[in-house]
Motif scaffolding. Sequence first.
Motif, PDB file in Angstrom:
ATOM      1  N   LEU A   1       0.824  -1.212   0.000  1.00 21.48           N
ATOM      2  CA  LEU A   1       0.000   0.000   0.000  1.00 21.48           C
ATOM      3  C   LEU A   1       0.858   1.262   0.000  1.00 21.48           C
ATOM      4  CD1 LEU A   1      -2.900  -0.952   2.419  1.00 21.48           C
ATOM      5  CD2 LEU A   1      -3.001  -0.650  -0.057  1.00 21.48           C
ATOM      6  N   GLY A   2       1.973   1.220   0.706  1.00 22.75           N
ATOM      7  CA  GLY A   2       2.899   2.353   0.696  1.00 22.75           C
ATOM      8  C   GLY A   2       3.495   2.578  -0.678  1.00 22.75           C
ATOM      9  N   LEU A   3       3.870   1.505  -1.332  1.00 21.01           N
ATOM     10  CA  LEU A   3       4.420   1.624  -2.689  1.00 21.01           C
ATOM     11  C   LEU A   3       3.356   2.107  -3.666  1.00 21.01           C
ATOM     12  CD1 LEU A   3       6.711  -1.522  -2.896  1.00 21.01           C
ATOM     13  CD2 LEU A   3       7.385   0.879  -2.774  1.00 21.01           C
ATOM     14  N   LEU A   4       2.115   1.673  -3.477  1.00 18.90           N
ATOM     15  CA  LEU A   4       1.025   2.137  -4.332  1.00 18.90           C
ATOM     16  C   LEU A   4       0.795   3.641  -4.156  1.00 18.90           C
ATOM     17  CD1 LEU A   4      -1.218   1.260  -6.309  1.00 18.90           C
ATOM     18  CD2 LEU A   4      -2.683   1.000  -4.306  1.00 18.90           C
ATOM     19  N   GLY A   5       0.840   4.119  -2.919  1.00 19.29           N
ATOM     20  CA  GLY A   5       0.709   5.555  -2.665  1.00 19.29           C
ATOM     21  C   GLY A   5       1.854   6.352  -3.255  1.00 19.29           C
ATOM     22  N   LEU A   6       3.062   5.818  -3.128  1.00 15.77           N
ATOM     23  CA  LEU A   6       4.228   6.489  -3.704  1.00 15.77           C
ATOM     24  C   LEU A   6       4.126   6.539  -5.223  1.00 15.77           C
ATOM     25  CD1 LEU A   6       7.013   7.770  -3.226  1.00 15.77           C
ATOM     26  CD2 LEU A   6       7.983   5.481  -3.432  1.00 15.77           C
ATOM     27  N   ALA A   7       3.679   5.454  -5.822  1.00 14.51           N
ATOM     28  CA  ALA A   7       3.522   5.430  -7.282  1.00 14.51           C
ATOM     29  C   ALA A   7       2.463   6.425  -7.737  1.00 14.51           C
ATOM     30  CB  ALA A   7       3.166   4.027  -7.749  1.00 14.51           C
ATOM     31  N   ALA A   8       1.370   6.543  -6.985  1.00 14.51           N
ATOM     32  CA  ALA A   8       0.331   7.508  -7.337  1.00 14.51           C
ATOM     33  C   ALA A   8       0.854   8.934  -7.206  1.00 14.51           C
ATOM     34  CB  ALA A   8      -0.895   7.305  -6.453  1.00 14.51           C
ATOM     35  N   PHE A   9       1.640   9.203  -6.180  1.00 10.27           N
ATOM     36  CA  PHE A   9       2.220  10.535  -5.997  1.00 10.27           C
ATOM     37  C   PHE A   9       3.184  10.871  -7.118  1.00 10.27           C
ATOM     38  CE2 PHE A   9       5.657  13.167  -4.204  1.00 10.27           C
ATOM     39  CZ  PHE A   9       4.930  14.323  -3.989  1.00 10.27           C
ATOM     40  N   LEU A  10       4.038   9.918  -7.481  1.00 15.50           N
ATOM     41  CA  LEU A  10       4.989  10.159  -8.574  1.00 15.50           C
ATOM     42  C   LEU A  10       4.270  10.332  -9.904  1.00 15.50           C
ATOM     43  CD1 LEU A  10       7.859   7.737  -7.572  1.00 15.50           C
ATOM     44  CD2 LEU A  10       7.788  10.229  -7.356  1.00 15.50           C
ATOM     45  N   TRP A  11       3.183   9.594 -10.112  1.00 10.58           N
ATOM     46  CA  TRP A  11       2.395   9.749 -11.339  1.00 10.58           C
ATOM     47  C   TRP A  11       1.765  11.148 -11.389  1.00 10.58           C
ATOM     48  CZ3 TRP A  11      -2.916  10.578 -11.642  1.00 10.58           C
ATOM     49  CH2 TRP A  11      -3.412  10.591 -12.943  1.00 10.58           C
ATOM     50  N   SER A  12       1.254  11.622 -10.253  1.00 13.54           N
ATOM     51  CA  SER A  12       0.642  12.951 -10.253  1.00 13.54           C
ATOM     52  C   SER A  12       1.683  14.039 -10.478  1.00 13.54           C
ATOM     53  CB  SER A  12      -0.121  13.195  -8.955  1.00 13.54           C
ATOM     54  OG  SER A  12       0.766  13.237  -7.862  1.00 13.54           O
ATOM     55  N   LEU A  13       2.892  13.851  -9.967  1.00 10.16           N
ATOM     56  CA  LEU A  13       3.962  14.822 -10.236  1.00 10.16           C
ATOM     57  C   LEU A  13       4.324  14.826 -11.710  1.00 10.16           C
ATOM     58  CD1 LEU A  13       6.520  14.469  -7.324  1.00 10.16           C
ATOM     59  CD2 LEU A  13       5.043  16.395  -7.823  1.00 10.16           C
ATOM     60  N   LYS A  14       4.382  13.641 -12.315  1.00 10.18           N
ATOM     61  CA  LYS A  14       4.801  13.524 -13.709  1.00 10.18           C
ATOM     62  C   LYS A  14       3.765  14.098 -14.661  1.00 10.18           C
ATOM     63  CE  LYS A  14       7.096  10.180 -16.584  1.00 10.18           C
ATOM     64  NZ  LYS A  14       7.548   8.808 -16.696  1.00 10.18           N
ATOM     65  N   THR A  15       2.477  14.018 -14.306  1.00 11.64           N
ATOM     66  CA  THR A  15       1.424  14.522 -15.181  1.00 11.64           C
ATOM     67  C   THR A  15       1.110  15.989 -14.941  1.00 11.64           C
ATOM     68  OG1 THR A  15      -0.282  13.733 -13.656  1.00 11.64           O
ATOM     69  CG2 THR A  15       0.361  12.268 -15.460  1.00 11.64           C
ATOM     70  N   GLY A  16       1.800  16.637 -13.974  1.00 11.57           N
ATOM     71  CA  GLY A  16       1.641  18.068 -13.785  1.00 11.57           C
ATOM     72  C   GLY A  16       0.447  18.466 -12.946  1.00 11.57           C
ATOM     73  N   GLN A  17       0.038  17.641 -12.020  1.00 14.28           N
ATOM     74  CA  GLN A  17      -1.115  17.942 -11.178  1.00 14.28           C
ATOM     75  C   GLN A  17      -0.830  19.089 -10.209  1.00 14.28           C
ATOM     76  OE1 GLN A  17      -4.176  16.380 -11.264  1.00 14.28           O
ATOM     77  NE2 GLN A  17      -3.406  15.464 -13.138  1.00 14.28           N
ATOM     78  N   PHE A  18       0.430  19.346  -9.873  1.00 14.94           N
ATOM     79  CA  PHE A  18       0.766  20.343  -8.879  1.00 14.94           C
ATOM     80  C   PHE A  18       1.366  21.607  -9.496  1.00 14.94           C
ATOM     81  CE2 PHE A  18       1.133  16.274  -6.639  1.00 14.94           C
ATOM     82  CZ  PHE A  18       0.157  16.487  -5.684  1.00 14.94           C
ATOM     83  N   GLU A  19       1.302  21.763 -10.820  1.00 15.28           N
ATOM     84  CA  GLU A  19       1.943  22.915 -11.440  1.00 15.28           C
ATOM     85  C   GLU A  19       1.128  24.190 -11.310  1.00 15.28           C
ATOM     86  OE1 GLU A  19       2.982  22.001 -15.411  1.00 15.28           O
ATOM     87  OE2 GLU A  19       4.446  20.490 -14.818  1.00 15.28           O
ATOM     88  N   ASP A  20      -0.191  24.114 -11.377  1.00 15.35           N
ATOM     89  CA  ASP A  20      -1.044  25.298 -11.300  1.00 15.35           C
ATOM     90  C   ASP A  20      -2.024  25.124 -10.150  1.00 15.35           C
ATOM     91  OD1 ASP A  20      -2.259  27.676 -11.847  1.00 15.35           O
ATOM     92  OD2 ASP A  20      -3.475  26.894 -13.477  1.00 15.35           O
TER      93      ASP A  20
END
Length: 51
Positions: free
Chosen positions: A14-33
Amino acid sequence: MNILVYLVPIALSLGLLGLAAFLWSLKTGQFEDLDGAAWRAIQDDDLPGRE
């Protein structure tokens, strides 16, 4: 103590799944604007005379 054999891998996965989701959101630009979506939500697009 036998339950730890099941709970530790489940917790790690579950920790790895959360980390993967966080890295995916960073890569897709969810936190840019962060402010843009909030301003678009309260912006009034239905002004008269504006079409």
